[in-house]
Write an enzyme that holds these catalytic residues in place. Structure first.
Site, PDB file in Angstrom:
ATOM      1  N   HIS A  97       0.813  -1.223   0.000  1.00  0.00           N
ATOM      2  CA  HIS A  97       0.000   0.000   0.000  1.00  0.00           C
ATOM      3  C   HIS A  97       0.841   1.265   0.000  1.00  0.00           C
ATOM      4  O   HIS A  97       0.287   2.367  -0.008  1.00  0.00           O
ATOM      5  CB  HIS A  97      -0.923   0.018   1.219  1.00  0.00           C
ATOM      6  CG  HIS A  97      -1.840  -1.179   1.294  1.00  0.00           C
ATOM      7  ND1 HIS A  97      -3.014  -1.253   0.599  1.00  0.00           N
ATOM      8  CD2 HIS A  97      -1.713  -2.351   1.960  1.00  0.00           C
ATOM      9  CE1 HIS A  97      -3.599  -2.424   0.839  1.00  0.00           C
ATOM     10  NE2 HIS A  97      -2.827  -3.101   1.661  1.00  0.00           N
ATOM     11  N   ARG A  98       2.161   1.112   0.027  1.00  0.00           N
ATOM     12  CA  ARG A  98       3.007   2.304   0.096  1.00  0.00           C
ATOM     13  C   ARG A  98       2.809   3.192  -1.137  1.00  0.00           C
ATOM     14  O   ARG A  98       2.807   4.420  -1.040  1.00  0.00           O
ATOM     15  CB  ARG A  98       4.473   1.905   0.250  1.00  0.00           C
ATOM     16  CG  ARG A  98       5.404   3.104   0.434  1.00  0.00           C
ATOM     17  CD  ARG A  98       6.832   2.680   0.686  1.00  0.00           C
ATOM     18  NE  ARG A  98       7.011   2.223   2.049  1.00  0.00           N
ATOM     19  CZ  ARG A  98       7.416   1.010   2.382  1.00  0.00           C
ATOM     20  NH1 ARG A  98       7.662   0.125   1.447  1.00  0.00           N
ATOM     21  NH2 ARG A  98       7.567   0.663   3.649  1.00  0.00           N
TER      22      ARG A  98
END
Length: 632
Positions: A261-262
Site C-alpha cells: 500500500h506504500r
C-alpha cells in the site's frame, strides 16, 4: 527530475527521490543545486541537530532542557553527502571516545544522520552502498527520527531530511524492497538534440569563465522559484483530496500490480504536493497522472525480455474504470486460478515461443548450502542468517580479549574491565586503562549466498518440456533462501541474447510472477547466457564483498549462437574458463535427452570446474537438493 526534486523540497514526507541514469547526465549537479532554491530556516543556535524552535515536539533532548530559553538564528539549508565507504558508526553516530576517556562519562558523537537533519542528504551511487546502511537511511527518512541502541548508549534525535539518491543502473540495481522505500524515482538519459547539447556547452563555458556573473544572470528566476516553493509549503496543509481521486489512485495501483500500500499513500502525498505547487487546494486528475509516473515507475514488475515503461494508456484506462465503478457499481467476474496461469504447449519446437507453468514448490532439505568455512575476512556459522566478521562494518554484538593489536576497541567493555582496578592505579585520567584491560569488538553482519540460475530457454528446452520442473526447483530454493537470508536470481537465454529475468532477490512473489511469463523458444546463445550470469555475480560481489556467489547452469549445451565471429561452442568454453578462474562455485544440470548424446553440457561443466548432474536422473524435488550440495 527537476519536478521530483521540487516536490520533495515542498514536502519532504514524500520520502525522497531516486535518480537513475547514465553517467554524465547532471544527476549530481541537480541534486546539489536544490539547496540554493530552498529558503533559510530558523534553528536553535548551538544545537548540533539544527532543531526547529517553532516545533517544540521535534526538539532534541538538549533543546528541551532549555525550556524555551534558547537563542535562534537563520541558516541556509545545505547538502550533506554520504560517501560509499561510510560505516554504520559514521551514519548513525557512536560514543565519543575522547570525552569518555577524559571525563569518564558517556557522550553521543553525532553521525551523518544528525548533520542531515532539516537539510538535504545526498547519496551518490546509492546502489553500491551496503544494504544495511541503505536500510538505516530509509528508516530514518520515513520516521524522521534516528534511534541508536549500541555500545551502552540509548539515544534518539530528530533526523528529518530530503533524501536524494543517484545511481547508474549499469553498475547494478537496488533490491526491490529498497527501491520501494524511495518515494519517487526518475530515469534520465543524455540529450540527443544537437542544438540543446550545444547550449549545454555554452552555459558550461560561461560558468567556468565567470561563475558569479553566470549565477547573477539566473538570480531573478531563482528568486521567483524560491517564492513559489515557500507559497506551496504554506498551502500544502490546506490541500484536500476527494474520495473520487482516492478511488482513482487505488485503481491505478491495482492495475499496475504494485505490491503493498506504500504506492497508494505516496501517490496521495505527491498529488497533493503537485496541487500546492500549482497554487490549488483541490487535487484533480492531472495531478494524479503526474504523481503516477513519478511514484510507480520503480515499483512495477519488469517483464522478461522487455524494458517496461510507464504506460500512459493504461493509466487512462484505470481512470476510466474507476469512474465507471463509482457511477455504476457492479460485481466483477471472478477468474479461476487455472485461467490466469499460462497453459502448457505439448508440441513446441525451436521456431516458436511458448510458456510453461511453474512447478509447485516443495519442502526443502534444511541442510546449509555449504559447510561453514572461512571466506576472506569472515566465517559463516549455523543457518547463515548472520555471520561473524573480522571487518569493521558489521554490527557490534559483544566483546572479547584481543589476540593481537587492534584499532576496533570496544570502549564500554574496556572501561568495565578497568573499573575494578582504578584505586590501585595512578595518573590524571578519569579512567586509567592498561593494555590488559583492552577489549575488541566482535561484529556480526547479515550474510548469505547469491545463487544465480542461468537457464536455457531455447526451443530445445521447450521441446523437452523440462521448464515446469526447473521453475518448481527455483521457487523451492527461493523459499529456502528467504529463510536463510540468501538471494536467488535468474538469467535466461534464448534467441540471440540473454536477459536478467530476475535480479538477485529474496522475494518469492516477485519470482513467481516473473516465471509465470517466461517465454521458451528460439536458438541457444549459451555464451551470452554464461557471460550475463558472470556479469550479474561480479556486480553482486562489487555491491556486497561478503556474499558467496553460486552459478547454476541448466542447459543441454547445444550452443548455436556466438557472441562474435567465433564458433558458438568456443565462445561458451572461453566464458566458462573465466567463471572458473574467478572462483565462482558452479553446477551444470544437463537437460539433454535423446538416444544419441553429444555430451556438450559435460564439456562446459569441465571448463567451469563445475559439479555435473543429469536432469533425467533427477526429480524436481531433488534438483534443489543437488544445488544445495555444491562445494568448491
Amino acid at each position: 527530475m527537476k519536478k521530483a526534486l521540487l516536490l520533495n523540497a515542498i514536502n519532504p514526507r514524500i520520502g525522497g527521490i531516486l535518480i537513475a541514469g547514465e553517467k554524465g547526465t547532471a544527476k549530481s549537479t541537480a541534486a546539489r543545486a536544490l539547496a540554493h532554491l530552498l529558503p533559510e530556516q530558523n534553528v536553535v543556535d548551538g544545537c548540533i541537530f539544527g532543531c526547529d524552535p517553532d516545533h517544540t515536539g521535534d526538539l532534541c533532548d538538549d533543546c528541551l532542557k532549555k525550556n524555551g530559553t534558547y537563542v535562534t538564528k537563520k541558516v541556509q539549508m545545505h547538502v550533506v553527502e554520504l560517501p560509499i565507504s561510510a560505516t554504520e558508526d559514521k551514519v548513525v553516530g557512536s560514543l565519543d571516545i575522547e570525552y569518555a576517556l577524559k571525563k569518564g562519562e558517556r557522550k553521543f558523537e553525532p553521525g551523518v544522520l544528525a548533520k542531515a537533519n532539516r537539510n538535504i542528504l545526498y547519496v551518490d551511487e546509492v546502489n553500491l552502498l551496503n544494504d544495511h546502511i541503505v536500510d538505516v537511511l530509509l528508516d530514518a527518512a520515513a520516521m524522521g527520527v534516528n534511534i541508536i541502541e549500541r555500545e551502552g548508549i540509548s539515544y534518539k534525535h530528530p533526523s528529518s531530511f530530503i533524501l536524494i539518491g543517484t545511481m547508474n543502473p549499469e553498475e547494478g540495481d537496488l533490491r526491490p524492497q529498497l527501491l520501494d522505500r524511495f518515494g519517487l524515482c526518475v530515469s534520465i538519459e543524455g540529450i540527443s538534440d544537437p542544438e540543446i547539447r550545444v547550449e549545454v556547452i555554452r552555459r558550461r563555458r560561461m560558468y567556468d569563465l565567470n561563475p558569479h556573473e553566470f549565477i547573477a544572470r539566473f538570480s531573478e528566476e531563482e528568486d521567483a522559484l524560491k517564492a513559489r516553493i515557500i507559497k506551496a509549503q504554506e498551502l500544502l496543509e490546506k490541500v484536500c483530496i476527494s474520495d473520487e481521486m482516492l478511488h482513482i489512485i487505488a485503481q491505478i495501483c491495482l492495475d499496475m500490480a504494485v505490491d503493498g500500500h506504500r504506492a497508494d499513500i505516496i501517490m496521495v502525498k505527491t498529488a497533493k504536493t503537485i496541487a500546492a505547487f500549482h497554487e490549488r487546494t483541490d487535487v484533480n486528475e492531472e495531478d494524479v497522472r503526474e504523481a503516477a509516473v513519478l511514484v510507480l515507475s520503480h515499483r512495477m514488475h519488469n517483464q522478461p525480455f522487455s524494458d517496461q515503461q510507464m504506460d500512459q494508456n493504461k493509466i487512462e484506462e484505470s481512470i476510466q474504470k474507476s469512474r465507471q465503478q463509482q457511477q455504476q457499481p457492479q460485481e466483477q467476474e471472478e477468474q479461476t486460478e487455472q485461467d490466469q496461469k499460462p497453459q502448457e504447449n505439448t508440441t513446441p519446437d525451436g521456431s516458436t515461443t511458448t510458456q510453461f507453468a511453474e512447478g509447485s514448490p516443495f519442502k526443502m532439505n534444511q541442510k546449509p548450502l555449504s559447510a561453514p568455512r572461512r571466506i576472506d575476512s569472515f566465517k559463516r556459522d549455523g543457518s547463515g542468517r548472520r555471520s561473524v566478521t573480522e571487518s569493521r562494518d558489521g554490527k557490534y554484538v559483544r566483546s572479547r580479549i584481543p589476540d593481537r593489536l587492534t584499532a576496533d576497541i570496544a570502549l564500554d567493555a574496556t572501561i568495565r574491565a578497568a573499573a575494578p582496578h582504578q584505586k590501585g592505579r595512578v595518573g590524571d585520567l578519569a579512567v586509567k586503562i592498561e593494555a590488559s584491560d583492552l577489549r575488541e569488538k566482535v561484529r556480526e553482519r547479515k550474510m548469505g549466498n547469491t545463487v544465480l540460475f542461468v537457464v536455457d530457454a531455447s526451443g530445445s528446452m521447450g521441446a523437452q518440456q523440462r521448464m515446469t520442473a526447473v521453475k518448481g526447483a527455483i521457487l523451492s530454493l527461493l523459499i529456502d533462501a528467504y529463510q536463510k537470508r540468501d538471494r536467488v536470481g535468474l538469467v535466461v537465454f534464448r534467441g540471440n541474447s540473454a536477459e536478467v529475468l530476475l535480479p538477485p532477490t529474496s522475494s518469492v512473489e516477485l519470482a513467481r510472477k516473473c516465471m509465470q511469463t517466461l517465454p521458451v523458444g528460439g536458438k541457444t546463445p549459451l555464451a551470452s547466457g554464461l557471460s550475463k550470469g558472470f556479469e550479474v555475480l561480479q556486480r553482486e560481489k562489487m555491491i556486497n564483498a561478503y556474499t558467496i556467489p553460486r552459478l547454476i547452469l541448466i542447459s543441454d549445451g547445444k550452443a548455436n549462437v556466438s557472441m562474435g565471429s567465433g564458433a558458438p561452442l568456443d565462445d561458451a568454453d572461453e566464458v566458462a574458463s573465466l567463471i572458473k578462474e574467478s572462483g565462482i562455485s558452479s553446477v551444470v544440470i544437463d537437460t539433454e535427452q535423446s538416444y544419441i548424446t553429444f555430451g556438450l553440457a559435460h564439456k562446459i561443466s569441465d571448463g567451469m570446474g563445475a559439479k555435473y548432474l543429469k536432469l533425467e536422473e533427477l526429480q524436481a524435488d531433488t534438483i534443489a537438493e543437488a544445488v544445495k550440495g555444491i562445494n568448491r
